[in-house]
Every structure is written in structure tokens, then in C-alpha cells.
Design a protein around this motif. Sequence first.
Motif, mmCIF file in Angstrom:
data_model
loop_
_atom_site.group_PDB
_atom_site.id
_atom_site.type_symbol
_atom_site.label_atom_id
_atom_site.label_comp_id
_atom_site.label_asym_id
_atom_site.label_seq_id
_atom_site.Cartn_x
_atom_site.Cartn_y
_atom_site.Cartn_z
ATOM 1 N N ILE A 37 11.061 -9.509 1.745
ATOM 2 C CA ILE A 37 10.258 -8.626 2.610
ATOM 3 C C ILE A 37 9.134 -7.978 1.808
ATOM 4 C CG2 ILE A 37 11.987 -8.198 4.411
ATOM 5 C CD1 ILE A 37 12.699 -5.616 3.118
ATOM 6 N N THR A 38 9.352 -7.772 0.514
ATOM 7 C CA THR A 38 8.250 -7.269 -0.318
ATOM 8 C C THR A 38 7.133 -8.306 -0.341
ATOM 9 O OG1 THR A 38 9.764 -6.006 -1.688
ATOM 10 C CG2 THR A 38 7.625 -6.492 -2.636
ATOM 11 N N GLY A 39 7.511 -9.560 -0.470
ATOM 12 C CA GLY A 39 6.522 -10.640 -0.468
ATOM 13 C C GLY A 39 5.787 -10.723 0.855
ATOM 14 N N GLU A 40 6.520 -10.575 1.942
ATOM 15 C CA GLU A 40 5.891 -10.691 3.270
ATOM 16 C C GLU A 40 4.980 -9.511 3.579
ATOM 17 O OE1 GLU A 40 9.046 -13.192 6.041
ATOM 18 O OE2 GLU A 40 9.196 -11.043 5.981
ATOM 19 N N ASN A 41 5.296 -8.355 2.968
ATOM 20 C CA ASN A 41 4.533 -7.153 3.327
ATOM 21 C C ASN A 41 3.538 -6.719 2.257
ATOM 22 O OD1 ASN A 41 5.610 -6.231 6.055
ATOM 23 N ND2 ASN A 41 7.479 -6.624 4.918
ATOM 24 N N GLY A 44 3.079 -3.964 -3.736
ATOM 25 C CA GLY A 44 3.095 -2.589 -4.243
ATOM 26 C C GLY A 44 3.203 -1.446 -3.246
ATOM 27 N N ALA A 45 2.343 -1.420 -2.238
ATOM 28 C CA ALA A 45 2.357 -0.285 -1.310
ATOM 29 C C ALA A 45 3.677 -0.245 -0.548
ATOM 30 C CB ALA A 45 1.187 -0.403 -0.323
ATOM 31 N N PHE A 46 4.155 -1.420 -0.189
ATOM 32 C CA PHE A 46 5.436 -1.522 0.513
ATOM 33 C C PHE A 46 6.563 -0.983 -0.374
ATOM 34 C CE2 PHE A 46 9.331 -3.930 1.306
ATOM 35 C CZ PHE A 46 9.506 -3.747 2.667
ATOM 36 N N VAL A 47 6.544 -1.382 -1.653
ATOM 37 C CA VAL A 47 7.594 -0.938 -2.585
ATOM 38 C C VAL A 47 7.555 0.587 -2.725
ATOM 39 C CG1 VAL A 47 8.410 -1.065 -4.981
ATOM 40 C CG2 VAL A 47 7.608 -3.128 -3.829
ATOM 41 N N LEU A 48 6.347 1.133 -2.778
ATOM 42 C CA LEU A 48 6.216 2.586 -2.918
ATOM 43 C C LEU A 48 6.828 3.298 -1.700
ATOM 44 C CD1 LEU A 48 4.999 4.597 -4.903
ATOM 45 C CD2 LEU A 48 2.981 4.699 -3.421
ATOM 46 N N VAL A 49 6.502 2.830 -0.509
ATOM 47 C CA VAL A 49 7.057 3.463 0.695
ATOM 48 C C VAL A 49 8.581 3.351 0.685
ATOM 49 C CG1 VAL A 49 7.135 3.413 3.222
ATOM 50 C CG2 VAL A 49 4.994 2.960 2.043
ATOM 51 N N TYR A 50 9.055 2.187 0.267
ATOM 52 C CA TYR A 50 10.507 1.976 0.192
ATOM 53 C C TYR A 50 11.137 2.999 -0.764
ATOM 54 C CZ TYR A 50 14.539 -0.329 -2.070
ATOM 55 O OH TYR A 50 15.745 -0.600 -2.660
ATOM 56 N N PHE A 209 2.021 -7.092 -8.798
ATOM 57 C CA PHE A 209 2.325 -7.309 -7.379
ATOM 58 C C PHE A 209 3.331 -6.272 -6.877
ATOM 59 C CE2 PHE A 209 4.725 -9.357 -3.916
ATOM 60 C CZ PHE A 209 3.676 -9.626 -3.042
ATOM 61 N N LEU A 210 4.327 -5.971 -7.730
ATOM 62 C CA LEU A 210 5.383 -5.044 -7.312
ATOM 63 C C LEU A 210 4.952 -3.589 -7.347
ATOM 64 C CD1 LEU A 210 8.699 -6.272 -8.976
ATOM 65 C CD2 LEU A 210 8.321 -5.856 -6.555
ATOM 66 N N PHE A 211 4.142 -3.240 -8.360
ATOM 67 C CA PHE A 211 3.928 -1.810 -8.592
ATOM 68 C C PHE A 211 2.501 -1.323 -8.396
ATOM 69 C CE2 PHE A 211 7.762 -2.794 -11.167
ATOM 70 C CZ PHE A 211 8.641 -2.036 -10.398
ATOM 71 N N GLN A 212 1.556 -2.222 -8.115
ATOM 72 C CA GLN A 212 0.197 -1.736 -7.899
ATOM 73 C C GLN A 212 -0.057 -1.656 -6.396
ATOM 74 O OE1 GLN A 212 -3.271 -4.023 -9.378
ATOM 75 N NE2 GLN A 212 -2.980 -2.730 -11.187
ATOM 76 N N PRO A 213 -0.047 -0.423 -5.843
ATOM 77 C CA PRO A 213 -0.155 -0.329 -4.385
ATOM 78 C C PRO A 213 -1.548 -0.649 -3.876
ATOM 79 C CG PRO A 213 0.398 1.803 -5.381
ATOM 80 C CD PRO A 213 0.103 0.866 -6.493
ATOM 81 N N VAL A 225 9.657 -1.500 8.328
ATOM 82 C CA VAL A 225 10.543 -2.416 7.603
ATOM 83 C C VAL A 225 11.007 -1.766 6.292
ATOM 84 C CG1 VAL A 225 10.683 -4.660 6.446
ATOM 85 C CG2 VAL A 225 9.538 -4.479 8.648
ATOM 86 N N ALA A 226 10.085 -1.061 5.618
ATOM 87 C CA ALA A 226 10.457 -0.400 4.357
ATOM 88 C C ALA A 226 11.522 0.661 4.605
ATOM 89 C CB ALA A 226 9.224 0.229 3.701
ATOM 90 N N MET A 227 11.335 1.437 5.673
ATOM 91 C CA MET A 227 12.328 2.475 5.957
ATOM 92 C C MET A 227 13.656 1.847 6.388
ATOM 93 S SD MET A 227 12.307 5.606 8.620
ATOM 94 C CE MET A 227 12.560 4.521 10.015
#
Length: 450
Positions: A37-41, A44-50, A209-213, A225-227
Motif C-alpha cells: 500500500i505504500t507503493g500504491e500510495n 513518503g507522505a503516506f508513510v508519514l501519515v501512517y 521513496f519511504l521517507f521523503q514526503p 488507507v494510512a489510518m
Amino acid sequence: MTKRQSLHGEWSSRWAFILAATGSAVGLGNIWKFPYITGENGGGAFVLVYLVCIAAVGIPIMIAEILLGRLGRRSPINTMRYLARQARANPRWQYLGWIGVLAGFLILSYYSVIAGWALAYVFRLGAGTFSGADAETVQAAFDGLLASPEILLAWHTIFMLMTMLVVARGVRSGLEAAVRFLMPLLFVLLAIMVGYAMSTGAFMEGVRFLFQPDFSKLSGTAVLVAMGHAFFTLSLGMGAIMIYGSYLPEKASITQASFYIAGADTLVALMAGLAIFPIVFANGMEPGAGPGLIFVTLPIAFGNMPAGALFGTLFFLLLVFAAWSSAISLIEPAVTHLVEDHGHSRIKACLWAGLATWLLGIGTVLSFNWGSEWTLFGKTFFDLLDFLTANIMLPLGGLFIALFAGWVLARRDSERELGDGWGYRAWRFTVRYVSPLAVFIVFLRSIEVI
Ligand code: PFF
């Protein structure tokens, strides 16, 4: 409120509870779902919201859920019934327990099918199927698996049998012992995978990719989805953690346990991301490949690293164990309900709950092949179940758990269980205002997009 005792036993210690709850939290959600889901969304920004959701919504609600469980010491349905009566509140609060039992049953029906994929991969890697394989071969092997309903069904059946076997034996024997050494081993193997990812040459690309929002990639649905995933990955909002909390010894600190569990869970998810995305980028693959992501990336790594067949087999085996210890907690609320309210023996309750879940799982099996065209709102049966449970039912369940613990439960009860320092006041403020508001706003935002 008088002290109650669970009818189903108690954990042998605080650590046993932490391990079991971590076993419930760490599962396919961390290693299979979080990366895809991180890949689909968009990363970074998705991971931060998560991460914000874990801290602001997940941990406070986990404390609330364990607290309610330990005060009620029954199935989620009876716990809510009892606590509502004690608080002279509306008896309809018990529906919270019902939604939880239903959500656990729905989730397990597809969870078991995916765990079946992991089981199939244990044997594929063990047979050295992927040695020297490139991206195309690995993708073709995965597509072949999905196209065979009978094979998917066989693995789904085996996984359901494994799950019901442990649940039938009761929570303490078997599970406690297994989780004790499997969790640390999973951790070590993930660390080795991250080490391999560092050697691919695309490690920094994965990290960025993971940490740069990049907030332009963040849609309303992505926030939902993150929530939803914060609830799913911490096993919150459906009574799994509540029922585990109902077996928690009286003296153990609920707050401390919650931080340990959430910390370990988040670490495993981030490590899985760090292991997978560099491999994705190094092989020119798509991060948004969907639910098959780890099954089409990791085998490439295992096929090309020294002793890859061994590590690969072990890795998928541990993934199966992680899924197993989560699956058990998904069905435990339904089983305790059948035992308490229908007078079934534990074994009979397991048979019924297991059979119903297995049957529903056939829908998910077919959604990857014959039934892939049967869609509603553009979603297959599997997508629908996943969306309904993770993004709607769990956050709603969590919202009501927060409201109950913050507004309905007498302050002296929660204060006695959690202590009365500033930490307690911060928690109470969060479950009264912050968590419910956050869930509410995310729901509103997403309705505009749906
Ligand atoms: N937390 C599990 C995972 O991340 O795989 C899934 C899960 C277990 C969700 C138990 C909900 C639950 F009650």
C-alpha cells in the motif's frame, strides 16, 4: 467496579502478554500489506501519515482497548455489555463487540488465503525454484499461482486448519511458547534482508521513496488507507487486543505494554519497507504492483544471493508464523463469544467459527482467477472485504472504543488502572478529543473522494 476473572485463563506474565499481542500485531500487515500500500500510495507522505496515525490514534486506542478488556474480562460482546451496565450507559454499546467479532471473521477469511500464498512460497523457495531468476520469471510464477484456484484453496485450507488447531488448544499452551522465539528470529532475518538491500545499489532510492514526503501524491483515499492500516497493523478496533487484554494479569502496566507492542510493530514494518523497495528499484519494477509486491520482489533477491534458497525458505516460513499468531487473535473474539453465550465447548466453537471462515475465504480465492471480473465499485471480492474491514470497520470500532473509554467509563476506573500522572491526563485528553476527531476528519475527507 468489582474485580473480575477471565473464564478462559490468564497469561503467565506481563511478558507473555506483550509477546502474544506483538504476535497479533506483527503479521502480514507489516511485511505484505504495508509495503504494497505504500507503493500504491506514492511512498513518503503516506508513510508519514501512517506514523502520525500510529502515535496519535493507534497507541491511545490500544491503551483504551486493553483497559476495557482487563476491566470486563469477557468476550468483547460481554465485556461491552458489562461495562455499559456498570456505567449505566446504553446497552447498545455491546454492538461494538458484535462489529468486532464480525470484522475478525471477515478479515481472517482473506488473511488465510494470503497466508496460503506464503505457505506455497516456503516450498517453492525450498525447492530452489527461483535460483538465478529474473523479474519476469518470478512474476510468471506468481501469476501461475493466482490462476490456480485449487492450489490457492488447498493452502487456504491448510492455514485455516493450523489456526483452528492452536485456538482449540487455548491461548496459553502452544502460542506463548512459539511466539517467544519466532518473533526475534523474524527480526534477525529482516535485518539480513535489509543488509542485502543495501548491496543492490538502489538502497538510497528506497530510503528516499519511504521517507521523503511528496504531499502532491497524497489523495484523500490515501489518508484513509494510512489510518485504516494503523488500526489493522496494531490489531485494533475489533476486540482482538481487548480479548488479549482480558487475560492480562492485574499488576501489569498497560501503557508500557502498548508502547512496546506499537514500537516493535512499526519497526518491523519499516524494516520490511527498507528490504523491499531497494530490490524493486534495482530491478526496474513497479512499486505500485499491488498485493503481489513481496511475492514478485523478494524471490529475485533470494534467487541471487548466497544461500538464498535457505534464507528464502526461512523467511517465508517466519512470515507464515507471523501470520499464524495474528490469525489466532482474529478468531479468538468469535470463539469466546460462542463459548460464553452459546455454551459450546472451545473445540466445537472452533469448528463452527473455522468452517464459516473457510467457506467465506473461497470468495477471496476466486477473486484472483475465475471471479476477477465480478466487481462492485470497481473492486473485486477481496478488495471489497479488505476495504470494508480495514478502512471502515476497524476505524469505526476504534472510534467507539475511544469514545467509551474517554466519555462513558468512570474516570476513577480508568485512573485506577492506568495511574494518575500527566501521562494519564494526556491519554485521557487524546481519547476524548484527538483520536475521535482525527478518525472523523479522515472519514469526512474520504467521503468526498469515494
Ligand atoms: N495486525 C495483523 C497484521 O498486521 O497482520 C492483522 C490483524 C490481526 C488485524 C488481528 C486485526 C486483528 F484484530
